[in-house]
Enzyme design. Structure first.
Site, mmCIF file in Angstrom:
data_model
loop_
_atom_site.group_PDB
_atom_site.id
_atom_site.type_symbol
_atom_site.label_atom_id
_atom_site.label_comp_id
_atom_site.label_asym_id
_atom_site.label_seq_id
_atom_site.Cartn_x
_atom_site.Cartn_y
_atom_site.Cartn_z
ATOM 1 N N GLN A 236 0.830 -1.206 0.000
ATOM 2 C CA GLN A 236 0.000 0.000 0.000
ATOM 3 C C GLN A 236 0.866 1.259 0.000
ATOM 4 O OE1 GLN A 236 -2.831 -2.164 3.198
ATOM 5 N NE2 GLN A 236 -3.423 -0.060 2.850
ATOM 6 N N ARG A 383 -8.893 -0.967 7.799
ATOM 7 C CA ARG A 383 -9.885 -0.086 7.181
ATOM 8 C C ARG A 383 -10.220 1.105 8.072
ATOM 9 N NH1 ARG A 383 -13.906 -1.966 2.700
ATOM 10 N NH2 ARG A 383 -14.517 0.070 1.980
ATOM 11 N N CYS A 384 -9.183 1.753 8.581
ATOM 12 C CA CYS A 384 -9.418 2.974 9.359
ATOM 13 C C CYS A 384 -8.119 3.747 9.408
ATOM 14 C CB CYS A 384 -9.865 2.648 10.780
ATOM 15 S SG CYS A 384 -8.628 1.861 11.798
ATOM 16 N N GLU A 756 -13.291 4.529 4.899
ATOM 17 C CA GLU A 756 -13.135 3.886 6.199
ATOM 18 C C GLU A 756 -14.222 4.255 7.199
ATOM 19 O OE1 GLU A 756 -9.130 5.120 6.672
ATOM 20 O OE2 GLU A 756 -8.366 3.373 5.618
#
Lengths: 800, 199
Positions: A236, A383-384, A756
């Protein structure tokens, strides 16, 4: 009329901000034409498999690789001793700690990397891995962070012996990593002493895993003649990987090329650098051949970057009307055997200090202790943004606990404590400046949409009926997220500020290529970035190619995680587009023989003010940029922008969930889930909808089933998809979505980021609904995940 | 994962005969389905293997046993063992205390308390099956011990050797895998309806 039709056609063709433009990525994905790391096949490529420890804590007495090396088709077996001369047996983590690449004399978690077997293909490598003989001497195991801090607890990290100061200050125990505090402790303590009402609640956010569909992996290829290293990797943050590889290998970054091809989901799992990557690089350099290493599903679930494992104690002080006076939080954070959290350098608990939430809380204090245990390392943001899910969970649970104590409705108590619209920008007691928000209309819109009063009336009726087989729970969250890390004054990784970048080149025919420092893992960057460029520069989105993930072509950027692509790189895209537009204006003025100030920009052309017939389209201007520019101007039409955001962005939402829980079986049905999100300016409503569905589904997964439990011997028990809950369309509830728009005042296009929020906001919403179902029986909290067994146990403990 | 086992078995033999069974490590091991002693290092140290089928997977453990304490008078034995599966993915350890108590002139009770620790793949993937599999293994083990005891009793000087031998059940060196799996499945289905496990 004709003019309007023409304008509409131009607008449609442009596909700018606000259009539900179809995803450019989908044709290749739905036809199976994606290009993932495991699709990379190079001539002479070898395959590697890790030998892993079955023990959670053991001394390695010896490693015998003789039989494995003798196995036909095996090219190399690497152990820590092979990496030592290169000083690569340990590597730095993003959190300022070190991590063993291959176990150096001891293992400290189950499935830790012990040896790396390289063979002709993955099957030979797997067979040979079983021939590596490792003699272990078992050591006592500790998987509970509280037991890890007892005086006589086993020493998990003998390499840190005598080091009383870590990357984040003093260590108070041999298994202690850091203590991080923020806020005014004295004022907060006083507010608690003076309070009319206080509540306290302990809660555990279990250890979970992002579990992307594609596991982690890499292909390393070293060209000994050129001295170039190319690594295809599921990352990522490819540029950060290049810097880390450069630091580790002493190869100059100019000789390293990191390529993130298509990525099958990341969710934080693919931010870090893992031992497999390092070993593949070393093996390629040593053997002079490309080496591929791809994780199995169980390796992914049990070794590469878990999320959360936060033991939180929250306290609220309030007056009798429910107005909150102070928040106090103590956290014991289980980081596993190595501190490999992905957080900005200065913040070992990430942005946990957003935990005052959407509420005007005058005093707050947070203390977080990081602890080593015999579990695999991680602590990434699933996912945050960094530790934001934990923070939002805490405050959204605590406000419900307070509501129950005071017998105030759970929607009403939120309204009484909201930061008001006119208070923005709002400085929180923990030092963050919320950019914009408008919480009351968002909540009221949701309450009206679901007919909240009728739901509460139905709940009261069911509670009064002892024959009703189900319990009805209503959960509400009104959360604020913090995304877009971040301003370089407070955020860096390995000393590099968390800016992001965009480079745009407009070709003579008016089409363009744009490259960014981010990397899409499903977010749809190829689609949405082009929409920003279209609106800002007048080049039709269909004429723009968006490229990411190749460090040899893309400008340096910090990557995609923490919903930072739109807030940071999206801003760079807008600003680079504006630079293109301003150069285009000068060229148009030159072509039209007017002053640049006499021109106005209209979708895809510059028109002379007061004489709209005189105009030059971007296509015409692009051609001229290569043959007819004003005196003194450089030829060409391109721009680069590195954007260092002045602040974070603060998306928010109001969610409501209705659950029906069967009293006798614990089986839970999510009857309704209504999600209103405000992410500021909406670039592509269709992609936003898809992102919200994805985030809600992963939130549902965490709340209702995901967990990586350990037994006392340090066995990780959630390491397969038979044990680890990954919802399919069969289990996933129906989602209802809605929105309001409160743009960010400091972002060039007012966008805040969205992917998110639904994860962050939905998890406490499910928890609040589950607790609400039992609230009339005195329950203020019970821990996730709410699988039927756990819910049944809870119901049984209440005598149901 | 840790499995604690506390089982006892009444044997139709004198305590001294029962004890002679227990102190013969090789003999005892042969009663455990899939297990065998491969080497007697010295009087108190042994090497052996055990192959266990756990659901779809078969794991073979190779390990060492040590008789830490043995008291023929009190008829107690303390054995510890440690092993790893041949693929390196799992480890196991055993701590067993067994005692033979006299109940009557021709009856004794063999009881054992053991703690088995399992780590690695077997524990991670097979935890759901471990309890049932262990129960089944022990059931077969006890059946085999009982058969051996009866065989010993039958071969005692006072008994008529030939017919008794013929009557004694044969100790199965290789246990019936299909029947074994069927019992596990049956137990699993029974457990769904809350009935106590068989065996």
């Amino acid at each position: 009329m004709d003019q309007n039709v023409e304008n509409h056609e131009r607008l449609e063709k442009l596909e700018g901000i606000g259009c539900s433009r179809k995803r450019r990525e989908d044709p290749r994905f739905i036809q199976g034409k994606g290009n993932y790391v495991d699709d990379i096949k190079l001539p002479g490529m070898l395959f590697a498999v890790m030998v892993r420890s079955p023990y959670a804590h053991a001394k390695i007495k010896s490693i015998d690789t003789t039989k494995a090396k003798a196995h036909p088709g095996v090219h190399a077996v690497l152990t820590a001793d092979d990496l030592k001369p290169l000083k690569l047996h340990w590597m730095p983590t993003l959190a300022g700690d070190v991590q063993a690449v291959l176990a150096d004399g001891y293992v400290s978690f189950q499935n830790q990397e012990v040896a790396f077997v390289v063979a002709d293909d993955r099957y030979v490598a797997a067979d040979a891995a079983e021939l590596v003989e490792v003699d272990y001497e078992e050591l006592p195991v500790v998987v509970d962070p509280f037991k890890a801090l007892l005086p006589d607890a086993p020493v998990i990290r003998p390499d840190l012996d005598g080091k009383n100061v870590g990357a984040h200050g003093a260590r108070k125990h041999h298994n202690h990593i850091f203590n991080w505090q923020i806020g005014d402790k004295d004022k907060t303590d006083r507010a608690f002493s003076d309070a009319e009402v206080t509540v306290a609640q302990d809660m555990h956010y279990p250890r979970v895993h992002p579990c992307p569909l594609e596991t982690c992996g890499s292909v390393a290829s070293y060209d000994a003649i050129r001295g170039d290293l190319t690594v295809w990797i599921t990352s990522q943050a490819p540029h950060v990987v290049r810097t880390v590889v450069g630091l580790l290998s002493s190869i100059p970054e100019s000789k390293i090329r990191i390529i993130s091809p298509d990525i099958g989901g990341g969710f934080g799992n693919k931010v870090g650098v893992y031992p497999g990557y390092v070993c593949a690089i070393v093996a390629s350099i040593v053997l002079g051949r490309p080496v591929k290493w791809i994780e199995s599903r169980s390796e992914n679930l049990t070794t590469t970057a878990f999320a959360r494992d936060y033991w939180m104690s929250g306290e609220l002080a309030a007056d009798k009307s429910g107005k909150i006076k102070a928040l106090r939080v103590n956290v014991t954070a289980d980081h596993g055997a190595f501190d490999a959290c992905a957080d900005p350098t200065k913040w070992p608990a990430g942005m946990f200090h957003v935990c005052t939430g959407s509420y005007d809380i005058p005093n707050a204090h947070v203390s977080v202790d990081g602890v080593y245990t015999n579990k695999f390392p991680g602590g990434v943001s699933y996912r945050c943004s960094f530790r934001v899910t934990e923070a939002v969970y805490l405050v959204e649970r605590m406000i419900d606990v307070l509501a129950q104590k005071l017998n105030i409705d759970k929607a009403e108590i939120r309204k009484r404590n909201f930061i008001k619209y006119e208070q923005f920008p709002y400085l929180t007691p923990l030092g963050l400046e919320f950019d914009s928000g408008n919480y009351m209309p968002a909540l009221e819109k949701v309450l009206e949409a679901v007919d909240y009063n009728a739901l509460r009336a139905e709940q009261a009726q069911k509670r009064a009926d002892p024959t009703c087989p189900t319990l009805m729970g209503i959960g509400i969250t009104t959360f604020t997220e913090i995304v877009g890390a971040g301003p370089s004054k407070s955020c860096d990784i390995l000393g590099i500020g968390m800016f992001d970048s965009c480079e745009i080149r407009v070709h003579p025919d008016g089409s363009a290529i744009a490259r960014m420092g981010t990397i899409s893992q499903g977010q749809g960057h190829q689609t949405t970035y082009a929409q920003i460029i279209a609106s800002e520069s007048g080049i039709a989105a269909s004429q723009i190619a968006v490229e990411e993930g190749d460090t040899s072509t893309a400008p340096y950027g910090l990557g995609t995680y923490g919903s930072r692509s739109t807030p940071v790189a999206g801003a760079a895209v807008a600003r680079a587009s504006r630079k293109i537009r301003e150069k285009a204006r000068k060229i148009a003025a030159h072509l039209l023989e007017v002053s640049p100030d006499d021109l106005e920009f209209d979708l895809d052309q510059f028109k002379v003010k007061g004489d709209p017939a005189k105009a030059k389209t971007m296509k015409e201007i692009a051609w001229a940029a290569y043959n007819n520019v004003p005196d003194g101007m450089e030829m060409g039409l391109e721009a680069v922008d590195y954007y260092d955001p002045p602040n974070f962005t603060f998306p928010f939402g109001a969610y409501l969930c209705v659950v029906d829980v069967h009293k006798k079986t614990g089986e839970t049905k999510v009857r309704r889930f209504y999600a209103l999100d405000d992410c500021g300016t909406r670039i592509n409503p269709m992609i936003i909808e898809g992102q919200i569905h994805g985030g809600l589904t992963e939130g549902f997964a965490v709340a209702m089933g995901q967990e990586l439990p350990y037994d006392e011997q340090g066995n990780v028990l959630g390491g397969t998809l038979m044990d680890y809950f990954l919802p399919t369309s069969m289990e996933t509830p129906h989602w209802e979505t809605d929105f309001t728009v409160t743009p960010s005042p400091h972002h060039p296009i007012g966008a805040k980021g969205v992917a998110e929020s639904p994860h962050v906001g939905s998890i406490p919403c499910f928890s609040n609904a589950m607790v609400d179902a039992f609230a009339h029986l005195g329950t203020t909290h019970f821990n996730m995940p709410y699988n039927s067994y756990r819910v049944w146990q809870h119901a049984k403990s209440l005598g149901l | 994962m840790k499995v604690e086992l506390d089982k006892s078995l009444t044997l139709p033999v004198a305590a001294s005969t029962g004890w002679s069974l227990v102190e013969n490590i090789e003999g005892m091991a042969s009663c455990m389905p899939g297990a065998k002693i491969t080497e007697r290092v010295d009087a108190t140290h042994y090497k052996g293997t055990i192959t266990v089928k756990l659901g779809p997977a078969t794991v073979s453990f190779k390990g060492e046993l040590e008789v830490v304490a043995i008291d023929p008078v009190a008829r107690t034995i303390h054995v510890i063992g440690k092993g790893a599966d041949t693929g390196g993915g799992s480890g196991a350890s055993l701590d067993l205390n067994a005692v033979v108590k006299e109940i009557g002139p021709d009856t004794c009770e063999l009881s054992g308390v053991s703690v088995v620790n399992v780590t690695g793949k077997v524990a991670a993937f097979g935890s759901r099956l471990m309890g049932t599999v262990t129960d089944q293994l022990l059931k077969i083990f006890f059946d085999n011990v009982l058969a051996k005891a009866q065989e010993l009793q039958a071969s005692a000087p006072t008994a008529e050797v030939t017919p008794a031998r013929a009557a004694a059940p044969v100790v199965e060196a290789k246990f019936n895998g299909l029947a074994f799996v069927w019992t596990i499945v049956k137990d699993f289905i029974a457990s769904l309806f809350g009935r106590p496990k068989t065996g």
